[in-house]
Design a protein around this motif. Structure first.
Motif, short mmCIF file in Angstrom:
data_model
loop_
_atom_site.label_atom_id
_atom_site.label_comp_id
_atom_site.label_asym_id
_atom_site.label_seq_id
_atom_site.Cartn_x
_atom_site.Cartn_y
_atom_site.Cartn_z
N ARG A 165 0.88 -3.76 0.10
CA ARG A 165 1.55 -3.51 0.19
C ARG A 165 2.00 -4.56 -1.90
O ARG A 165 3.04 -4.33 -2.68
CB ARG A 165 2.96 -4.38 0.68
CG ARG A 165 4.65 -4.68 0.75
CD ARG A 165 4.92 -5.50 1.67
NE ARG A 165 5.75 -6.87 0.83
CZ ARG A 165 7.50 -7.09 1.48
NH1 ARG A 165 7.38 -6.88 2.67
NH2 ARG A 165 7.99 -7.55 0.77
N SER A 211 3.78 -3.68 -5.15
CA SER A 211 4.96 -4.00 -5.85
C SER A 211 4.84 -4.63 -6.75
O SER A 211 5.53 -4.78 -7.63
CB SER A 211 5.28 -5.57 -4.99
OG SER A 211 5.63 -5.17 -3.46
N SER A 270 4.59 -2.64 5.06
CA SER A 270 5.05 -3.56 5.87
C SER A 270 5.63 -2.72 7.32
O SER A 270 5.40 -4.62 8.09
CB SER A 270 6.90 -4.05 4.82
OG SER A 270 6.74 -4.66 3.58
N VAL A 312 10.12 1.51 -4.87
CA VAL A 312 9.09 0.56 -3.96
C VAL A 312 9.31 -0.71 -4.36
O VAL A 312 9.19 -1.10 -4.45
CB VAL A 312 6.89 0.69 -4.15
CG1 VAL A 312 6.48 1.80 -3.66
CG2 VAL A 312 6.87 0.38 -5.71
N ILE A 369 6.86 0.91 0.13
CA ILE A 369 6.62 -0.25 0.86
C ILE A 369 7.31 -0.89 2.14
O ILE A 369 6.98 -2.09 2.48
CB ILE A 369 7.53 -1.20 -0.38
CG1 ILE A 369 7.25 -2.87 -0.09
CG2 ILE A 369 8.71 -1.04 -0.37
CD1 ILE A 369 7.23 -3.71 -1.22
N THR A 370 8.05 0.04 3.03
CA THR A 370 8.80 -0.37 4.13
C THR A 370 8.30 -0.09 4.91
O THR A 370 7.39 -1.18 5.83
CB THR A 370 10.09 0.42 4.16
OG1 THR A 370 11.66 0.20 3.13
CG2 THR A 370 10.93 0.71 5.56
N LYS A 430 11.54 4.18 0.60
CA LYS A 430 10.23 3.40 0.52
C LYS A 430 8.10 3.34 0.62
O LYS A 430 8.75 2.54 2.02
CB LYS A 430 10.65 2.38 -0.11
CG LYS A 430 12.34 2.28 -0.71
CD LYS A 430 13.07 1.24 -1.13
CE LYS A 430 13.90 -0.45 -0.27
NZ LYS A 430 13.15 -1.45 -0.24
N GLU A 439 11.32 -3.46 -4.70
CA GLU A 439 11.62 -4.92 -3.54
C GLU A 439 11.94 -6.26 -4.26
O GLU A 439 11.86 -6.27 -5.91
CB GLU A 439 9.38 -4.93 -3.37
CG GLU A 439 9.63 -6.90 -2.06
CD GLU A 439 8.72 -6.84 -2.01
OE1 GLU A 439 8.09 -7.72 -1.55
OE2 GLU A 439 8.09 -6.71 -3.12
N SER A 470 13.12 -8.71 3.59
CA SER A 470 12.89 -8.11 1.93
C SER A 470 12.11 -7.12 1.45
O SER A 470 12.24 -6.67 0.26
CB SER A 470 11.60 -8.77 1.95
OG SER A 470 10.36 -8.71 2.17
N ALA A 471 11.52 -5.60 2.32
CA ALA A 471 11.54 -4.90 1.47
C ALA A 471 12.57 -3.60 1.68
O ALA A 471 12.02 -2.46 0.82
CB ALA A 471 10.49 -4.27 2.46
N TRP A 489 8.96 -9.90 6.34
CA TRP A 489 8.05 -9.07 5.46
C TRP A 489 8.71 -7.99 5.34
O TRP A 489 8.81 -7.04 4.68
CB TRP A 489 6.75 -9.14 6.33
CG TRP A 489 5.71 -8.66 5.36
CD1 TRP A 489 4.52 -7.31 5.67
CD2 TRP A 489 5.27 -9.16 4.03
NE1 TRP A 489 3.73 -7.09 4.75
CE2 TRP A 489 4.17 -7.98 3.80
CE3 TRP A 489 5.29 -10.50 3.84
CZ2 TRP A 489 3.46 -7.93 1.94
CZ3 TRP A 489 5.19 -10.40 2.40
CH2 TRP A 489 3.72 -9.48 1.66
N ILE A 490 10.36 -7.63 6.61
CA ILE A 490 10.79 -6.16 6.28
C ILE A 490 11.85 -6.31 5.86
O ILE A 490 12.23 -5.47 5.25
CB ILE A 490 10.69 -5.66 8.35
CG1 ILE A 490 8.70 -5.29 8.25
CG2 ILE A 490 12.15 -4.65 8.19
CD1 ILE A 490 8.97 -4.46 9.88
#
Length: 395
Positions: free
Chosen positions: A377, A381, A208, A392, A204-205, A202, A394, A319-320, A316-317
């Motif tokens: 990010r 999202s 983050s 992505v 988003i990971t 992902k 989340e 939740s990703a 932040w991490i």
């Protein structure tokens, strides 16, 4: 939360305090390490940066490798390794041996801290998970900041070796409490390695992770040399330096408590606001750092913001990648310690090249870059929620 589970969470909080205390407590005695081993302050900083680098390297892998073993036995193993490493650190007169005695336990650091978050969450109902995790995180924050002034006070009152033994004593207390009071914790449901590693697919990971590396680098690139700054720029005595470090630590705990409420109410707004607040603190520190009273007030505010940032990094991490909490916590530790490594290294280089007073500009650079990845990010999202992109997710 039952009384029994409260005891488990308390032991875990003290446990992560003992682990993080070993990692970060030496920050308060870096000048003493430099004098004792006849090395420069930037070389002494290796006891921080190399430890953090080892944690960063082992963060994603060690929790995975030990994920199928009884959690109580694994935690006892890690605590035993830390006790031995700290005893060696206390008595060695060789700087290279000191580095090895710190780096080897560092590889096992992510196992305990990741397990602490997981065990705390699994010991309570779903509704109480945030409270349990936040209590463990108080131990993380306390270890990262309160160990600094305590070790500084012990070293100034006794000796460098005694300060190192303090780390071992705290580890030993937790070892005994875990052995006597924590029940056997066999793993009931084990996620496959592939399922956990899939979160790395992902975008988003990765955004983050980079944001957290930069945010933590922004804090510890400056904080790693706070004792040196207070000694050379603010011209404080060792007792006054110890007080300032304690002030930062207490403020950090306050920030940790505040962060829980901020993340519940509006996590995104808190993340975006964090870089602006930290830049403002660093600018004020640069302009007024030579004056003791303004420096004390700035340190108080800085400590609160840093406490909020530590909680924000973990959120932040995780939740990703909510589908793989153990691995996500390992990634958090990797990102946070890479930030500490890069930040401390950059701070040491700037001090060597330009002088201690300019170390704050490392923090400012890192925090500005972190804002870029925080906004990226958030943008991804937003697109994901609108159904314009995929991959992505989340939660």
């Amino acid at each position: 939360m039952t009384k029994h589970n409260k005891w488990i969470v308390l032991i875990l909080a003290i446990g992560v305090f003992s682990i993080l205390n070993t990692e970060m407590g030496v920050i308060g005695i870096l000048p003493l390490i430099a004098d004792h081993y006849h090395v420069s302050i930037s070389q002494a900083g290796l006891v921080v940066s190399l430890f953090a680098l080892a944690v960063a390297v082992s963060g994603p892998t060690m929790p995975l490798l030990f994920s199928g073993f009884n959690r109580k036995k694994v935690m006892l193993l890690v605590l035993g390794i830390f006790i031995l490493g700290n005893i060696i650190s206390a008595f060695t007169s060789n700087f290279t041996i000191l580095l090895f005695a710190r780096v080897i336990p560092a590889f096992f650091h992510p196992i305990y801290v990741s397990l602490a978050f997981t065990v705390a969450a699994s010991s309570v109902s779903k509704e109480e998970v945030p409270k349990a995790v936040s209590r463990v995180f108080i131990g993380v924050s306390a270890g990262m900041v309160l160990g600094v002034p305590v070790s500084s006070l012990i070293a100034s009152a006794t000796s460098l070796g005694t300060a190192m033994l303090f780390f071992a004593v705290v580890n030993a207390i937790v070892f005994i409490a875990t052995f006597l009071l924590v029940p056997s914790l066999p793993v009931k449901e084990r996620l496959s390695y592939g399922a956990q590693l899939s979160v790395l697919k992902k975008s988003i990971t990765w955004l983050s992770l980079i944001a957290v590396i930069l945010m933590n680098g922004a804090v510890f690139g400056v904080y790693s040399f706070l004792a040196e700054y207070l000694e050379t720029i603010t011209k404080l005595s060792w007792n006054a330096i110890s007080f300032m470090l304690l002030l930062f630590g207490g403020a950090n705990i306050i920030g940790n408590i505040i962060a829980g409420k901020l993340l519940i109410n509006n996590a995104i707004k808190s993340a975006v606001s964090f870089p602006f607040a930290l830049v403002a603190v660093y600018v004020i520190l640069f302009l007024t750092g030579q004056f003791s009273v303004p420096m004390a007030l700035t340190t108080l505010v800085w400590g609160i913001i840093a406490g909020i940032g530590a909680n924000l990094n973990q959120y932040w991490i995780t939740s990703a990648a909510p589908e793989a909490p153990d691995f996500a916590n390992g990634l958090f530790l990797t990102a946070a310690n890479l930030g500490t490594t890069f930040g401390a290294a950059a701070g040491g280089l700037l001090i060597s090249g330009m002088g201690t007073e300019y170390v704050v500009w490392v923090g400012i650079l890192f925090v500005i870059l972190s804002l870029v990845f925080i906004l990226l990010r958030n943008y991804l999202s937003t697109l994901n929620r609108a159904g314009l992109v995929s991959g992505v997710k989340e939660d």
